[in-house]
Structure formats: C-alpha cells, structure tokens
Design an enzyme around this catalytic site. Structure first.
Site, PDB file in Angstrom:
ATOM      1  N   ASP A   1       0.877  -1.174   0.000  1.00 52.77           N
ATOM      2  CA  ASP A   1       0.000   0.000   0.000  1.00 52.77           C
ATOM      3  C   ASP A   1       0.913   1.222   0.000  1.00 52.77           C
ATOM      4  OD1 ASP A   1      -1.587   2.185   0.646  1.00 52.77           O
ATOM      5  OD2 ASP A   1      -2.895   1.031   1.971  1.00 52.77           O
TER       6      ASP A   1
ATOM      7  N   ASN B   1       2.166   5.427 -10.142  1.00 57.45           N
ATOM      8  CA  ASN B   1       0.874   5.356 -10.841  1.00 57.45           C
ATOM      9  C   ASN B   1      -0.293   5.116  -9.882  1.00 57.45           C
ATOM     10  OD1 ASN B   1      -1.009   4.429 -13.213  1.00 57.45           O
ATOM     11  ND2 ASN B   1      -0.896   2.654 -11.835  1.00 57.45           N
TER      12      ASN B   1
ATOM     13  N   TYR C   1     -10.002  15.273  -5.313  1.00 53.65           N
ATOM     14  CA  TYR C   1      -9.175  14.490  -6.250  1.00 53.65           C
ATOM     15  C   TYR C   1      -8.352  15.428  -7.134  1.00 53.65           C
ATOM     16  CZ  TYR C   1      -7.990  11.421 -10.191  1.00 53.65           C
ATOM     17  OH  TYR C   1      -7.315  10.732 -11.173  1.00 53.65           O
ATOM     18  N   GLY C   2      -9.019  16.418  -7.722  1.00 54.40           N
ATOM     19  CA  GLY C   2      -8.302  17.372  -8.572  1.00 54.40           C
ATOM     20  C   GLY C   2      -7.263  18.147  -7.783  1.00 54.40           C
ATOM     21  N   ALA C   3      -7.602  18.507  -6.564  1.00 54.89           N
ATOM     22  CA  ALA C   3      -6.659  19.259  -5.730  1.00 54.89           C
ATOM     23  C   ALA C   3      -5.434  18.410  -5.413  1.00 54.89           C
ATOM     24  CB  ALA C   3      -7.349  19.709  -4.444  1.00 54.89           C
ATOM     25  N   ALA C   4      -5.650  17.122  -5.147  1.00 55.36           N
ATOM     26  CA  ALA C   4      -4.514  16.241  -4.844  1.00 55.36           C
ATOM     27  C   ALA C   4      -3.615  16.095  -6.067  1.00 55.36           C
ATOM     28  CB  ALA C   4      -5.022  14.874  -4.378  1.00 55.36           C
ATOM     29  N   LYS C   5      -4.211  15.968  -7.254  1.00 56.82           N
ATOM     30  CA  LYS C   5      -3.397  15.829  -8.471  1.00 56.82           C
ATOM     31  C   LYS C   5      -2.688  17.151  -8.798  1.00 56.82           C
ATOM     32  CE  LYS C   5      -4.282  11.488  -9.813  1.00 56.82           C
ATOM     33  NZ  LYS C   5      -3.254  10.425  -9.726  1.00 56.82           N
TER      34      LYS C   5
ATOM     35  N   ILE D   1      -9.470   7.867 -19.638  1.00 57.36           N
ATOM     36  CA  ILE D   1      -8.847   6.626 -20.112  1.00 57.36           C
ATOM     37  C   ILE D   1      -9.817   5.474 -19.851  1.00 57.36           C
ATOM     38  CG2 ILE D   1      -6.843   5.093 -19.931  1.00 57.36           C
ATOM     39  CD1 ILE D   1      -6.111   7.909 -20.910  1.00 57.36           C
TER      40      ILE D   1
END
Ligand SMILES: NC(=O)c1ccc[n+]([C@@H]2O[C@H](COP(=O)([O-])OP(=O)(O)OC[C@H]3O[C@@H](n4cnc5c(N)ncnc54)[C@H](OP(=O)(O)O)[C@@H]3O)[C@@H](O)[C@H]2O)c1
Length: 256
Positions: A56, A80, A160-164, A193
């Site tokens: 993990d 990834n 999610y967007g903030a983390a990326k 994808i």
C-alpha cells in the site's frame, strides 16, 4: 543493460500497460498494489520479467518492505497508484467517507469532509511522495521518475483534482532535487482513459460517450496511450525533459 522498473498500482489499467511496455523491452519490472490476487493475475499475463510486491503506497512500513525486496539500483519509478476515493466511496467500495468535497452537498459533517479529503490526498499525493522518498537512494543516475497525474488537476475536481494539482506542484520541487543526480521527474496527466478500474460501475455507454465528446480526436484514451508516453520519458531521447506536466487527453483540455 537490463533496467529495473517499479510501477506502483501495476496490476490493472494504466499501470498494467506501463508494466507491459517495460517488460517488452526486457526490463525487470516490479509491480505493486494492495490486492495480491490482482498482482498474480497480472504476472501470469506479463511473464517472468515481472515480480509482484503487495504494498500500500500510503503506508510507510509497507514501502520499507518494498524497498527490501528491490535490487540495489532502480532505473525507473512510475508512481501510478491512485484513484478518486470520492468515486470509490460513492460506489461503496471503500466505506462511506462521504462526498463532502462535492459542491452543493454542503460540508455538514466536517469529520466526513476531512476523511474524504485525506483519503484522496493520501491516495494521489502522499503515495508518490512516500514511494519516491523510500526508494530515493536506490534511484540510479540517468534514471527517470514519472508520476501519473490527471487532467482533473485543471478542471476543479474537488479533493481528487486538488490532490493531483498538488502532485504537479511537488514535482517541481522533486525534479530540482533529482536533477542534481541526473534523474528526471515528470508528470503524465491523462484525460479520460477507458479500460481501467478507475470508474468502477460508472462506466455506462452514456458516460463514455460524454467523455469522448470532450476530446478533439473523437475517441477515448486507452492505457497504451499513457504507457507509450511514460516509456518515452524514461528513454534516452527524453533526457532534457524534466519538471514538466505532459498532458495526454486527446485535446479535452487544450494548452497554448
Ligand atoms: N482512468 C482514467 O480516466 C484516469 C484519468 C486520469 C488519471 N488517472 C490516474 O491514473 C492512475 C491509474 O489509474 P487507472 O485509471 O489505471 O485505474 P485503476 O485500474 O483503478 O488502477 C489503479 C491501480 O492502483 C492501485 N492502487 C490504488 N491505490 C493504491 C495504493 N494505496 N497502494 C498501491 N496501489 C494502489 C490499484 O490496485 P489495488 O486496489 O489492488 O491497490 C490499481 O491497480 C491513477 O493515479 C489515476 O488517478 C486515471
């Protein structure tokens, strides 16, 4: 020379395609993930050049175990592992951490909001930070680190967007540190994808068609579209590319 490649989350989707691409060039590829059965199935598919380690990527202790399983030199690290934990929670896959990050739903339950944000930051940012730090001393001069980001970083996609987006920012810091050791560090930011586990049960035909309609090329991306770019970034032709975000989204998010 045979290269050693580590692909976190290499048992499915984009990670599996990346592992296959490197195995095809005869590299020794280590794939990680949290589900042993998924990793074993991938190894059976990809062959003897691939080794599996249950790890993990958000757990420092498990990353130390991974490090102990690796050879002394790692040439390519592909961070990834990740995914949108808000989607997973909505689908009941990881328990109810709540959707407090979504506009209009209201953060009535701040504890749930905090859990949702922490889950995505852990999965998509800390996973890469910890894995890179854990393996840093093993990374070989002339090597490459590639992180899988997302076009969500530029589309206002909640936690999610903030983390990326944070991953993109941290990559600038990391690439300066690794640059001094002749190691490149870049983010590949996919658009939509298909053929991954990312969307779980949400992958209806209508959903798929709406994502395809956002592209300029009129098709979805596939894991091999990302694997080819990752492999290029880890090739001799890309030694002067570092500290970049490479967008692979069929024109869904144009840049200038
Ligand atoms: N599919 C898309 O449209 C899309 C778009 C933009 C970006 N991305 C990004 O692409 C990357 C790969 O996702 P995918 O689309 O290929 O989806 P996927 O098929 O769900 O792959 C994610 C992989 O990561 C592993 N993983 C998740 N959390 C992990 C952890 N904490 N430690 C170790 N392994 C972990 C999963 O296996 P286990 O569950 O067994 O751990 C799984 O094999 C992710 O970072 C995702 O955010 C995907």
């Amino acid at each position: 020379m045979t290269r050693t490649v580590v692909v976190t989350g290499g048992g499915t989707g984009i990670g599996l395609a990346v592992a296959a691409a490197f195995a095809a060039e005869d590299a020794h590829v280590f794939i990680t993930g949290r589900r042993e059965a998924v990793l074993s199935k991938a190894r059976a598919e990809l062959g003897d050049r691939v080794s599996t380690v249950v790890c993990d990527a958000t757990d420092p202790v498990q990353i130390e175990v991974l490090r102990d399983r690796l050879p002394g030199q790692v040439d390519v690290l592909v961070n990834n592992a990740g995914g949108n934990r808000e989607l997973d929670a909505a689908a009941g896959r990881l328990g109810a951490v709540g959707l407090g990050g979504q506009p209009g739903q209201g953060p009535d339950d701040l504890a749930a909001l905090a859990a949702a944000w922490r889950a995505n930051i852990d999965a998509n940012l800390l996973s890469a930070v910890l894995t890179t730090a854990g393996l840093s001393r093993r990374l070989a001069s002339g090597g490459a680190v590639v992180h899988i980001g997302s076009f969500a970083a530029d589309r206002g996609a909640g936690s999610y967007g903030a983390a990326k987006a944070a991953l993109n920012s941290w990559n600038l810091f990391l690439s300066r540190q690794l640059g001094a050791r002749d190691i490149t560090s870049n983010v590949v930011a996919p658009g939509y994808i298909a053929d991954t586990e990312f969307f779980g049960d949400r992958g209806s035909e209508e959903f798929h068609n709406a994502r395809v309609a956002e592209t300029m090329v009129g098709r979805a991306g596939y894991p091999d579209d990302i694997a080819g770019v990752v492999r290029f970034l880890a090739s001799p032709a890309a030694r002067h590319i570092t500290a970049q975000v490479i967008n692979v989204n069929g024109g869904a998010v144009p840049t200038r």
